[in-house]
Design an enzyme around this catalytic site. Structure first.
Site, PDB file in Angstrom:
ATOM      1  CG  HIS A 137     -12.112 -74.623  74.423  1.00 38.09           C
ATOM      2  ND1 HIS A 137     -11.629 -75.041  74.288  1.00 38.09           N
ATOM      3  CD2 HIS A 137     -13.596 -74.289  74.323  1.00 38.09           C
ATOM      4  CE1 HIS A 137     -12.710 -76.884  73.903  1.00 38.09           C
ATOM      5  NE2 HIS A 137     -13.698 -75.594  73.786  1.00 38.09           N
ATOM      6  CG  ASP A 153     -17.316 -75.638  73.886  1.00 35.92           C
ATOM      7  OD1 ASP A 153     -16.859 -76.037  74.067  1.00 35.92           O
ATOM      8  OD2 ASP A 153     -18.627 -77.563  74.721  1.00 35.92           O
ATOM      9  CG  HIS A 156     -13.905 -78.305  77.703  1.00 33.99           C
ATOM     10  ND1 HIS A 156     -14.613 -77.193  77.626  1.00 33.99           N
ATOM     11  CD2 HIS A 156     -14.187 -78.538  75.899  1.00 33.99           C
ATOM     12  CE1 HIS A 156     -15.351 -77.092  76.883  1.00 33.99           C
ATOM     13  NE2 HIS A 156     -15.344 -77.845  75.484  1.00 33.99           N
TER      14      HIS A 156
END
Ligand code: FE2
Length: 311
Positions: A106, A108, A263
């Site tokens: 994803h 953030d 990440h």
């Protein structure tokens, strides 16, 4: 080949961690004042390498992490919906294995109109093994696409929402996990972002999807077909060549450019206590290749983040 580069221009002792992403910076204490030249050098290194690992950050408190993160711009609050951490500064989101595990790729907070431009993470409690963070360069992934697929991606838009399976319950759930998940979806946000985002500082094009991207906004395409298309692009992002695997050491600080990375927190530590404190920097509204901007369908995130046009 130069492994460690220290130049008069940047003053940073920097070692690349891979061809496409990641650099480790040693010998730089981030806990005190930083001169403007050093701040500019860090920003330049972040634009170039996307993810920076500060080995000797010297940061011991949330206040020091706040002061460092604020070098990149105004801070967001901890999270649009996860706000129950009493006693923590309002900018700090504890990323705590007792509450959640972010083992999905994803970027953030992409379910809001202007997701954070930069995320900072500081190791507070580490498991005895594992718990690494994978970070991928979405611009390198875009460049790896055949030109025909690039042109297709350039035209696509996707709907992102926090009401996604990012936060899906696991088989065994503790009370803290339930509390976290209930808070996470307590207000629904839905935002439409371009699948290809132009980075406002570097001009690079990066794929902008990830776990909150639920489906393409494309007439005539079913949810099933939409998922397949998103999977095709996502598969390029997570090719090992574009990913750096960051191991955590006590006191380590990691910063990544949240506009052009994804990440993944590896869930490989037998659920031993693991806590990173996250502080994020307010971002801009993403811009597509044709200049159009993202737009919100549901949820006002102005309480979470101001809109920052550049930086
Ligand atoms: Fe994250």
């Amino acid at each position: 080949m130069t492994i460690t580069a220290t130049t008069a221009a940047t003053g940073l002792r920097l070692r690349k961690l891979g061809q496409h992403i990641g650099a480790r910076i040693e010998g730089l204490d981030l806990s005190g004042p930083l001169d403007p030249g050093t701040v500019a050098a860090i920003r330049g290194a972040l634009s170039e390498h996307k993810a920076l690992v500060f080995a000797d950050a010297g940061i011991a408190t949330d206040a020091q992490q706040e002061a460092f993160a604020a070098r990149f711009g105004p801070l967001t609050t901890a999270h649009p919906t996860v706000t129950f951490h009493e006693g923590a500064p309002k900018t700090v989101l504890p990323v705590d294995s007792e509450e959640s595990v972010a083992n999905q790729w994803h970027t953030d907070v992409t379910f809001v109109l202007n997701p954070p431009q930069v995320s900072t993470l500081r190791a507070v409690v580490l498991p005895p093994y594992g718990g690494e963070t994978l970070i991928a360069n979405t611009a390198a992934a875009y460049r790896s696409l055949p030109s025909e697929l690039q042109r297709l991606a350039d035209t696509l838009w996707a709907e992102h929402t926090n009401a996604s399976d990012y936060i899906k319950p696991r088989t065994v759930q503790g009370e803290k996990e339930q509390q976290y998940q209930q808070a996470f979806v307590s207000q629904t946000f839905r935002t439409v972002h371009p699948v290809v985002r132009v980075h406002p500082l570097t001009g690079e094009k990066g794929l902008f999807i990830g776990a909150f991207a639920q489906r393409l906004r494309l007439l005539g395409v079913s949810a099933y077909e939409s998922a397949d298309l998103l999977r095709t692009f996502q598969a390029h992002i997570t090719r090992p060549e574009y990913v750096v695997r960051v191991s955590w050491d006590p006191g380590q600080v990691v910063v990544f450019d949240n506009r052009i990375t994804q990440h993944y927190a590896i869930d490989n530590y037998d659920r031993a206590p693991r806590k990173l404190n996250r502080i994020t920097v307010a971002g801009d509204i993403p811009t597509a290749v044709d200049g159009q901007r993202s737009y919100a369908l549901e949820g006002d995130s102005s309480h979470y983040s101001q809109i920052v046009e550049l930086g």
